[in-house]
Design a protein around this motif. Structure first.
Motif, PDB file in Angstrom:
ATOM      1  N   PHE A   1      -2.006  -6.979  -7.544  1.00  0.00           N
ATOM      2  CA  PHE A   1      -3.221  -6.302  -7.098  1.00  0.00           C
ATOM      3  C   PHE A   1      -4.400  -7.254  -7.295  1.00  0.00           C
ATOM      4  O   PHE A   1      -4.308  -8.239  -8.034  1.00  0.00           O
ATOM      5  CB  PHE A   1      -3.447  -5.006  -7.876  1.00  0.00           C
ATOM      6  CG  PHE A   1      -3.644  -5.217  -9.352  1.00  0.00           C
ATOM      7  CD1 PHE A   1      -4.915  -5.330  -9.906  1.00  0.00           C
ATOM      8  CD2 PHE A   1      -2.550  -5.325 -10.202  1.00  0.00           C
ATOM      9  CE1 PHE A   1      -5.093  -5.547 -11.266  1.00  0.00           C
ATOM     10  CE2 PHE A   1      -2.712  -5.526 -11.571  1.00  0.00           C
ATOM     11  CZ  PHE A   1      -3.992  -5.650 -12.101  1.00  0.00           C
TER      12      PHE A   1
ATOM     13  N   ASP B   1     -11.087  -5.757  -6.969  1.00  0.00           N
ATOM     14  CA  ASP B   1     -11.147  -4.595  -6.075  1.00  0.00           C
ATOM     15  C   ASP B   1     -11.309  -3.339  -6.932  1.00  0.00           C
ATOM     16  O   ASP B   1     -10.387  -2.954  -7.656  1.00  0.00           O
ATOM     17  CB  ASP B   1      -9.858  -4.513  -5.250  1.00  0.00           C
ATOM     18  CG  ASP B   1      -9.862  -3.354  -4.267  1.00  0.00           C
ATOM     19  OD1 ASP B   1     -10.730  -2.467  -4.378  1.00  0.00           O
ATOM     20  OD2 ASP B   1      -8.974  -3.316  -3.400  1.00  0.00           O
TER      21      ASP B   1
ATOM     22  N   ILE C   1     -11.273  -0.206  -6.334  1.00  0.00           N
ATOM     23  CA  ILE C   1     -10.320   0.861  -6.046  1.00  0.00           C
ATOM     24  C   ILE C   1      -8.889   0.366  -6.247  1.00  0.00           C
ATOM     25  O   ILE C   1      -8.080   0.990  -6.928  1.00  0.00           O
ATOM     26  CB  ILE C   1     -10.487   1.394  -4.610  1.00  0.00           C
ATOM     27  CG1 ILE C   1     -11.921   1.865  -4.364  1.00  0.00           C
ATOM     28  CG2 ILE C   1      -9.488   2.519  -4.345  1.00  0.00           C
ATOM     29  CD1 ILE C   1     -12.337   3.066  -5.154  1.00  0.00           C
ATOM     30  N   GLY C   2      -8.583  -0.776  -5.667  1.00  0.00           N
ATOM     31  CA  GLY C   2      -7.214  -1.296  -5.727  1.00  0.00           C
ATOM     32  C   GLY C   2      -6.757  -1.656  -7.119  1.00  0.00           C
ATOM     33  O   GLY C   2      -5.548  -1.671  -7.391  1.00  0.00           O
TER      34      GLY C   2
ATOM     35  N   SER D   1      -4.026   3.458  -8.158  1.00  0.00           N
ATOM     36  CA  SER D   1      -3.836   2.712  -6.909  1.00  0.00           C
ATOM     37  C   SER D   1      -2.668   1.736  -7.023  1.00  0.00           C
ATOM     38  O   SER D   1      -1.873   1.595  -6.085  1.00  0.00           O
ATOM     39  CB  SER D   1      -5.107   1.937  -6.550  1.00  0.00           C
ATOM     40  OG  SER D   1      -6.185   2.799  -6.314  1.00  0.00           O
TER      41      SER D   1
ATOM     42  N   GLN E   1       0.472   3.721  -6.730  1.00  0.00           N
ATOM     43  CA  GLN E   1       0.650   4.228  -5.376  1.00  0.00           C
ATOM     44  C   GLN E   1       1.021   3.124  -4.401  1.00  0.00           C
ATOM     45  O   GLN E   1       1.952   3.253  -3.598  1.00  0.00           O
ATOM     46  CB  GLN E   1      -0.638   4.931  -4.912  1.00  0.00           C
ATOM     47  CG  GLN E   1      -0.635   5.406  -3.473  1.00  0.00           C
ATOM     48  CD  GLN E   1       0.387   6.480  -3.186  1.00  0.00           C
ATOM     49  OE1 GLN E   1       0.741   7.252  -4.069  1.00  0.00           O
ATOM     50  NE2 GLN E   1       0.877   6.538  -1.954  1.00  0.00           N
ATOM     51  N   ASP E   2       0.314   2.001  -4.484  1.00  0.00           N
ATOM     52  CA  ASP E   2       0.475   0.927  -3.498  1.00  0.00           C
ATOM     53  C   ASP E   2       1.758   0.117  -3.688  1.00  0.00           C
ATOM     54  O   ASP E   2       2.274  -0.469  -2.721  1.00  0.00           O
ATOM     55  CB  ASP E   2      -0.726  -0.027  -3.557  1.00  0.00           C
ATOM     56  CG  ASP E   2      -2.014   0.647  -3.134  1.00  0.00           C
ATOM     57  OD1 ASP E   2      -1.952   1.721  -2.502  1.00  0.00           O
ATOM     58  OD2 ASP E   2      -3.092   0.108  -3.468  1.00  0.00           O
TER      59      ASP E   2
ATOM     60  N   MET F   1     -12.195   7.849  -5.210  1.00  0.00           N
ATOM     61  CA  MET F   1     -11.009   7.454  -5.953  1.00  0.00           C
ATOM     62  C   MET F   1      -9.778   8.067  -5.299  1.00  0.00           C
ATOM     63  O   MET F   1      -9.878   9.049  -4.548  1.00  0.00           O
ATOM     64  CB  MET F   1     -11.140   7.915  -7.402  1.00  0.00           C
ATOM     65  CG  MET F   1     -12.369   7.363  -8.102  1.00  0.00           C
ATOM     66  SD  MET F   1     -12.532   7.917  -9.813  1.00  0.00           S
ATOM     67  CE  MET F   1     -11.412   6.780 -10.605  1.00  0.00           C
ATOM     68  N   PRO F   2      -8.612   7.513  -5.559  1.00  0.00           N
ATOM     69  CA  PRO F   2      -7.387   8.147  -5.066  1.00  0.00           C
ATOM     70  C   PRO F   2      -7.284   9.579  -5.599  1.00  0.00           C
ATOM     71  O   PRO F   2      -7.855   9.903  -6.651  1.00  0.00           O
ATOM     72  CB  PRO F   2      -6.279   7.254  -5.633  1.00  0.00           C
ATOM     73  CG  PRO F   2      -6.940   5.943  -5.902  1.00  0.00           C
ATOM     74  CD  PRO F   2      -8.344   6.276  -6.306  1.00  0.00           C
TER      75      PRO F   2
ATOM     76  N   SER G   1      -7.041  11.442  -9.806  1.00  0.00           N
ATOM     77  CA  SER G   1      -7.276  10.269 -10.649  1.00  0.00           C
ATOM     78  C   SER G   1      -7.781  10.646 -12.034  1.00  0.00           C
ATOM     79  O   SER G   1      -7.575   9.898 -12.994  1.00  0.00           O
ATOM     80  CB  SER G   1      -8.300   9.337  -9.994  1.00  0.00           C
ATOM     81  OG  SER G   1      -7.802   8.780  -8.807  1.00  0.00           O
TER      82      SER G   1
END
Length: 413
Positions: free
Chosen positions: A314, A318, A320-321, A326, A329-330, A393-394, A397
């Motif tokens: 990641f 970032d 958010i990332g 995140s 999830q990602d 945010m996702p 969270s």
């Protein structure tokens, strides 16, 4: 800067407060709410979850449910359980959990500030949940539950809030979840004026900590009623909604954990192999709660694992990332387990940290879920920074504890 307003609150008489106060409408399902309110006709759940007083065959969004809410509230008023203040007031609300206290100001916040993004959001809302609260508000004519707001600390606000705590509280009780609740009425016009002015000059923004759907619904109801009122002046009560505002330094965010019902067609061995492509996987001899950012606990097949993302997984810069929700999830939930939208996918569920790791173990061990993930909590500074950037945010969270009790103060409009 932020507009807050004193109001003539409707609240229970002190002798009834502990019996009236309930958990918020959205932290339990219908059956849990019915069980919690059983044997207590004064529980505010009869107002915020009135479907518990109707046959289970009636959908919780049926118009009869909102009429029942109005009927139940009017009944509590008629019985003298609630009274309305004779003048505009602020209120001070303190919650104590595990010897840790947070003290907030109960005030009405501005619908205009909401639409101007001075009240900042960090989550998307779902239309069906918004409409549910809109219907509830329009039928009952009240903001039944406060929105939980926070703001960057202002010493002058904290000083005034703590001054009133030298007085005897109007309410003082311990709820069934062992949270201590104390509540004061602030009637002094000088203190009310001073606080109103401090927010107007020293608080550039407030932030929704919990209650995005209530806030959105309140704002939309206010705008709707303004459009319907040919004599709208901007001073009507519907231009404001019920909030409790806490200094950010006093708040505590807990972990918000994930559970998934299946392994997306993979065996446990295949799943672990795919996870290892993105994470270091360390089997544990005991349960594992992450002790810092970018650590994950995973419970699978009766065993706990510690997961650490590989370098380059990641982007650190970032906002958010780089959130743990995140990263998970990602790199795992979406590509391995096929959870593309955690807001709508029925294969994933969430468990607030207040329930502990044992809740994750229980649901996996019973076969209800196949794998669970324990996360490290998001920080307040992360939340504020992302909201300041106008980003969200996702989903799922943040989990704030303790929760505000509903029914201690109501705003009629």
């Amino acid at each position: 800067m932020i507009t807050i307003k004193a109001f003539r609150g409707i609240r229970p008489l002190p002798e009834y407060a502990a019996r009236v106060a309930s958990r918020p409408y959205d932290v339990m399902n219908r059956q849990e709410a019915k069980q919690e309110a059983a044997g207590n006709p004064l529980s505010f759940l009869h107002v915020i979850r009135p479907e518990i007083d109707l046959p289970d065959s009636i959908d919780e969004h049926d118009p009869r449910v909102y009429q029942k809410a109005k009927e139940n509230f009017q009944s509590l008023l008629a019985q003298g359980i609630f009274k309305q203040e004779s003048a505009d007031c602020f209120y001070v609300y303190e919650l104590t959990m595990h010897n840790r206290s947070q003290t907030g100001l109960v005030a009405c916040s501005s619908v205009d500030d909401y639409f101007a993004d001075k009240i900042k959001k960090h989550e998307h809302t779902r239309p069906v949940k918004e409409q549910d609260r809109i219907d509830h508000m329009l039928i009952t004519g009240i903001h039944a539950e406060p929105v939980f707001l926070t703001f960057r600390d202002v010493d002058a606000v904290t000083y005034i809030l703590f001054q009133i705590k030298d007085q005897s509280p109007d309410y003082d009780f311990i709820s069934s979840d062992n949270i201590k609740h104390r509540f004061w009425v602030m009637r002094d016009p000088s203190a009310i004026s001073q606080l109103t002015q401090i927010f107007k000059t020293h608080v550039p923004a407030t932030y929704i900590a919990d209650g995005h759907h209530r806030a959105a619904s309140s704002a939309k109801v206010g705008r709707l009623l303004a459009e319907q009122n040919p004599h709208h002046s901007g001073k009507e009560e519907y231009n404001f909604f019920l909030t409790v505002l806490f200094p950010a330094s006093q708040l505590h965010i807990m972990d918000y954990n994930r559970l998934v019902a299946d392994l997306n067609g993979l065996t446990e061995a295949e799943f672990l192999q795919k996870v290892a492509e993105k994470f270091q996987v360390h089997q544990r001899n005991d349960s594992f709660r992450p002790s810092g950012m970018h650590e994950f606990g995973m419970y699978l097949g009766g065993k706990w694992y510690k997961l650490l993302p590989h370098p380059g997984t990641f982007a650190e810069d970032d906002p958010i990332g780089s959130l743990d929700v995140s990263i998970l999830q990602d790199n795992l939930l979406r590509p391995i387990l096929g959870i593309t939208d955690p807001r709508t996918d029925k294969r994933i569920d969430f468990s607030g940290g207040i329930r502990g790791l044992q809740e994750l173990e229980r649901r996996v061990n019973q076969g209800e879920m196949q794998v669970a993930f324990a996360l490290y909590p998001v920080s307040m500074e992360q939340l504020l920074r992302i909201a300041d950037m106008g980003q969200v945010m996702p989903p799922k969270s943040t989990w704030f504890e303790p929760k505000l009790r509903s029914g201690l103060i109501i705003h009629p409009f």
